[in-house]
Design a protein around this motif. Structure first.
Motif, short mmCIF file in Angstrom:
data_model
loop_
_atom_site.label_atom_id
_atom_site.label_comp_id
_atom_site.label_asym_id
_atom_site.label_seq_id
_atom_site.Cartn_x
_atom_site.Cartn_y
_atom_site.Cartn_z
N ILE A 51 35.31 20.10 15.72
CA ILE A 51 34.74 21.07 14.77
C ILE A 51 34.49 20.41 13.43
CG2 ILE A 51 35.24 23.18 13.46
CD1 ILE A 51 36.67 24.23 15.97
N SER A 52 35.40 19.55 12.99
CA SER A 52 35.22 18.85 11.72
C SER A 52 33.98 17.97 11.75
CB SER A 52 36.44 17.98 11.40
OG SER A 52 37.58 18.78 11.24
N GLU A 53 33.79 17.24 12.84
CA GLU A 53 32.61 16.39 12.98
C GLU A 53 31.34 17.23 13.02
OE1 GLU A 53 32.19 13.06 12.85
OE2 GLU A 53 34.32 13.00 12.30
N LEU A 54 31.36 18.34 13.71
CA LEU A 54 30.21 19.23 13.79
C LEU A 54 29.84 19.76 12.40
CD1 LEU A 54 28.22 20.59 15.73
CD2 LEU A 54 29.85 22.48 15.92
N ILE A 55 30.82 20.15 11.63
CA ILE A 55 30.57 20.65 10.28
C ILE A 55 30.01 19.53 9.40
CG2 ILE A 55 31.70 21.50 8.18
CD1 ILE A 55 33.48 23.19 10.00
N ARG A 56 30.54 18.31 9.54
CA ARG A 56 30.01 17.18 8.76
C ARG A 56 28.54 16.93 9.09
NH1 ARG A 56 34.92 14.06 9.98
NH2 ARG A 56 36.35 14.57 8.32
#
Length: 60
Positions: A51-56
């Motif tokens: 999820i963190s990578e997707l948001i980035r």
């Protein structure tokens, strides 16, 4: 004071009635619990990373 003494006497009486697990059962339950906790921790860490990578990617 009598009620406190009676309470602890009752606790001791009840603890003697408890069916405690044998060593083999306790070891099995401990391994299952630790395995489940580790699996859940790894799973949520991977989901969080994803999820963190997707948001980035979305915010760039």
């Amino acid at each position: 004071m009598k009620s406190i003494t009676k309470f602890f006497r009752d606790v001791i009486r009840e603890m003697k009635r408890v069916s405690w697990p044998k060593r083999k059962e306790l070891t099995r339950y401990t391994v299952v619990t630790l395995t489940t906790v580790i699996f859940a921790a790894v799973f949520f860490a991977v989901v969080d990373l994803g999820i963190s990578e997707l948001i980035r990617l979305v915010l760039e």
